[in-house]
Design an enzyme around this catalytic site. Sequence first.
Site, PDB file in Angstrom:
ATOM      1  N   LYS A  39       6.720   8.696  21.882  1.00 52.02           N
ATOM      2  CA  LYS A  39       5.272   8.873  21.748  1.00 52.02           C
ATOM      3  C   LYS A  39       4.903   8.969  20.269  1.00 52.02           C
ATOM      4  O   LYS A  39       5.797   9.124  19.409  1.00 52.02           O
ATOM      5  CB  LYS A  39       4.811  10.119  22.519  1.00 52.02           C
ATOM      6  CG  LYS A  39       5.469  11.418  22.083  1.00 52.02           C
ATOM      7  CD  LYS A  39       4.987  12.573  22.940  1.00 52.02           C
ATOM      8  CE  LYS A  39       5.691  13.856  22.561  1.00 52.02           C
ATOM      9  NZ  LYS A  39       4.998  15.055  22.963  1.00 52.02           N
ATOM     10  N   ARG A 139       0.348  24.201  30.187  1.00 53.51           N
ATOM     11  CA  ARG A 139      -0.312  22.976  29.753  1.00 53.51           C
ATOM     12  C   ARG A 139      -0.592  22.154  31.010  1.00 53.51           C
ATOM     13  O   ARG A 139      -1.418  22.569  31.806  1.00 53.51           O
ATOM     14  CB  ARG A 139       0.623  22.263  28.747  1.00 53.51           C
ATOM     15  CG  ARG A 139      -0.060  21.426  27.722  1.00 53.51           C
ATOM     16  CD  ARG A 139       0.841  21.040  26.557  1.00 53.51           C
ATOM     17  NE  ARG A 139       2.000  20.244  26.905  1.00 53.51           N
ATOM     18  CZ  ARG A 139       2.839  19.704  26.025  1.00 53.51           C
ATOM     19  NH1 ARG A 139       2.637  19.876  24.739  1.00 53.51           N
ATOM     20  NH2 ARG A 139       3.872  18.986  26.409  1.00 53.51           N
ATOM     21  N   HIS A 169       8.548  21.334  31.476  1.00 55.86           N
ATOM     22  CA  HIS A 169       8.715  21.267  30.017  1.00 55.86           C
ATOM     23  C   HIS A 169       8.827  22.684  29.467  1.00 55.86           C
ATOM     24  O   HIS A 169       8.047  23.560  29.824  1.00 55.86           O
ATOM     25  CB  HIS A 169       7.492  20.555  29.417  1.00 55.86           C
ATOM     26  CG  HIS A 169       7.609  20.246  27.953  1.00 55.86           C
ATOM     27  ND1 HIS A 169       8.684  19.572  27.423  1.00 55.86           N
ATOM     28  CD2 HIS A 169       6.779  20.508  26.911  1.00 55.86           C
ATOM     29  CE1 HIS A 169       8.512  19.434  26.111  1.00 55.86           C
ATOM     30  NE2 HIS A 169       7.376  20.001  25.779  1.00 55.86           N
ATOM     31  N   ARG A 225      14.885  14.542  28.140  1.00 61.42           N
ATOM     32  CA  ARG A 225      13.815  13.822  27.420  1.00 61.42           C
ATOM     33  C   ARG A 225      14.020  14.126  25.936  1.00 61.42           C
ATOM     34  O   ARG A 225      13.665  15.193  25.447  1.00 61.42           O
ATOM     35  CB  ARG A 225      12.437  14.283  27.907  1.00 61.42           C
ATOM     36  CG  ARG A 225      12.212  14.043  29.393  1.00 61.42           C
ATOM     37  CD  ARG A 225      10.769  14.325  29.797  1.00 61.42           C
ATOM     38  NE  ARG A 225      10.317  15.653  29.432  1.00 61.42           N
ATOM     39  CZ  ARG A 225      10.506  16.746  30.161  1.00 61.42           C
ATOM     40  NH1 ARG A 225      11.137  16.686  31.324  1.00 61.42           N
ATOM     41  NH2 ARG A 225      10.068  17.919  29.735  1.00 61.42           N
ATOM     42  N   TYR A 271      -7.372  15.756 -10.062  1.00 63.14           N
ATOM     43  CA  TYR A 271      -8.623  16.451  -9.738  1.00 63.14           C
ATOM     44  C   TYR A 271      -8.476  17.966  -9.912  1.00 63.14           C
ATOM     45  O   TYR A 271      -7.448  18.539  -9.548  1.00 63.14           O
ATOM     46  CB  TYR A 271      -9.026  16.181  -8.287  1.00 63.14           C
ATOM     47  CG  TYR A 271      -9.423  14.753  -8.021  1.00 63.14           C
ATOM     48  CD1 TYR A 271     -10.576  14.217  -8.599  1.00 63.14           C
ATOM     49  CD2 TYR A 271      -8.672  13.942  -7.179  1.00 63.14           C
ATOM     50  CE1 TYR A 271     -10.949  12.898  -8.343  1.00 63.14           C
ATOM     51  CE2 TYR A 271      -9.035  12.632  -6.915  1.00 63.14           C
ATOM     52  CZ  TYR A 271     -10.178  12.122  -7.503  1.00 63.14           C
ATOM     53  OH  TYR A 271     -10.550  10.826  -7.260  1.00 63.14           O
ATOM     54  N   CYS A 318      -3.838  13.174  -4.690  1.00 58.57           N
ATOM     55  CA  CYS A 318      -5.092  12.445  -4.484  1.00 58.57           C
ATOM     56  C   CYS A 318      -5.016  11.651  -3.177  1.00 58.57           C
ATOM     57  O   CYS A 318      -3.999  11.668  -2.492  1.00 58.57           O
ATOM     58  CB  CYS A 318      -5.337  11.468  -5.631  1.00 58.57           C
ATOM     59  SG  CYS A 318      -5.231  12.201  -7.266  1.00 58.57           S
ATOM     60  N   MET A 319      -6.079  10.922  -2.878  1.00 55.03           N
ATOM     61  CA  MET A 319      -6.091  10.142  -1.634  1.00 55.03           C
ATOM     62  C   MET A 319      -4.984   9.077  -1.625  1.00 55.03           C
ATOM     63  O   MET A 319      -4.325   8.861  -0.610  1.00 55.03           O
ATOM     64  CB  MET A 319      -7.461   9.477  -1.445  1.00 55.03           C
ATOM     65  CG  MET A 319      -7.597   8.791  -0.109  1.00 55.03           C
ATOM     66  SD  MET A 319      -9.186   7.971   0.092  1.00 55.03           S
ATOM     67  CE  MET A 319     -10.270   9.327   0.394  1.00 55.03           C
ATOM     68  N   ASP A 320      -4.784   8.431  -2.788  1.00 58.72           N
ATOM     69  CA  ASP A 320      -3.849   7.300  -2.835  1.00 58.72           C
ATOM     70  C   ASP A 320      -2.749   7.469  -3.877  1.00 58.72           C
ATOM     71  O   ASP A 320      -1.911   6.572  -4.017  1.00 58.72           O
ATOM     72  CB  ASP A 320      -4.596   5.999  -3.193  1.00 58.72           C
ATOM     73  CG  ASP A 320      -5.932   5.913  -2.500  1.00 58.72           C
ATOM     74  OD1 ASP A 320      -5.916   5.808  -1.264  1.00 58.72           O
ATOM     75  OD2 ASP A 320      -6.975   5.998  -3.171  1.00 58.72           O
TER      76      ASP A 320
END
Length: 395
Positions: A39, A139, A169, A225, A271, A318-320
């Site tokens: 998953k 759950r 589970h 699993r 920043y 930073c973002m990138d």
Amino acid sequence: MKWFCRDTWIEVDLDAIAANVTAFRRHIPASTAIMAVVKADGYGHGAVHVGRAALASGADSLAVAMLDEAIVLRKAGITAPILVLGYTPVDSVEQAAAYNIALTVYHADWVEQATRILQGTDGPNRLDVHVKVDTGMGRLGVRTEQELLLVVEALHRSDVLTWAGIFTHFACADEPDTTHAAGQHARFGELLSALQSKGYALPMVHCCNSAAAIAFPEWGYDAIRLGISLYGLYPSAHLRDQGAVRLTPALSLKTRIAHVKSADQPMTVSYGATYVAAPGEQIATLPIGYADGFSRLLSNRGTALHKGRRVPIVGRVCMDQVMVRIEAKDAEVGDEVVLYGRQGAEQITLDEVAEQLGTINYEVACMLNYRVPRVYLREGRIVDYCHQIGGSVKL
Ligand code: UAH
């Protein structure tokens, strides 16, 4: 032609996936199958590649959280049994039947509605289902014997649904205190016995996640699993330190230096100017940031590896992009930097990063997103790659 134009990438060692399957094959009883949990795009590693590698090395089936993830695997040509572990809206049962994907059920009404929908279908209308029992996770799943019997009776009345499995589970199987896990295991056993005493033959029974499979291999029933440990990671420090199963981490995160600069006077970095490089310090800019899933919480905290040595992240992520303080005087644009994984004798584990972030290794792996290309290795050589930067565009 390069496969991708970005100097930041994830390496997934498919031999490590195979080695981890083999390690569990040796650890659990021979009669217990391995369901590889892929998953969340294979916990960030790539579900299709990991799924294929797991199946080729001894896993018997795959599991995902939702039907869409399962359909991706089928569209990639995987024909092995696939189980959806999570909730599936009943109006999706025709897709599940069409792709031969098993679903999880825990409500008699759902079973009856699904039966009616499939009875009226023109296409394939047979569907395998596994009944989920909640023994202490709080759950999904039936909790009482009465609820369980209602679901099982509805399945026996259905001429289109096949009762193929029953599972639970664990909530705490990774912890040193085994009281909760033992309680769940005992409750599961009681409910299975109740079904048998009513004359029901049990289908495939499964309860162990990675933690339970490591700690209690004798609880394997018909299948485990296997999720996090398929990827070479331990569910907890406690189980890692126990050393019962030797795992090989499959994922590395790598990048290359995009810019190197030396501070000739105090130089603020990133920043907020939260780091000031002293004269003489060398700062390297790396082309990765929080938009890739490299958390901003690593600002002024995390480390990377350059020329086999640890270098600190300085300033805010930073973002990138992110900056590191480099010791080596011969650092150059294009030098490889390892953010997660091994370089020379040094290693940055996902466990270490998780600790810095106050989370678990699962989240560190899953955070890495579609912006980062994945390359797949066998015997140290690249055998395939996957880059899904298209995101919202159908490429
Ligand atoms: C129902 C279910 C899950 O949600 C997850 C897994 C795998 O867990 P690990 O990653 O801890 O092995 C199994 N089953």
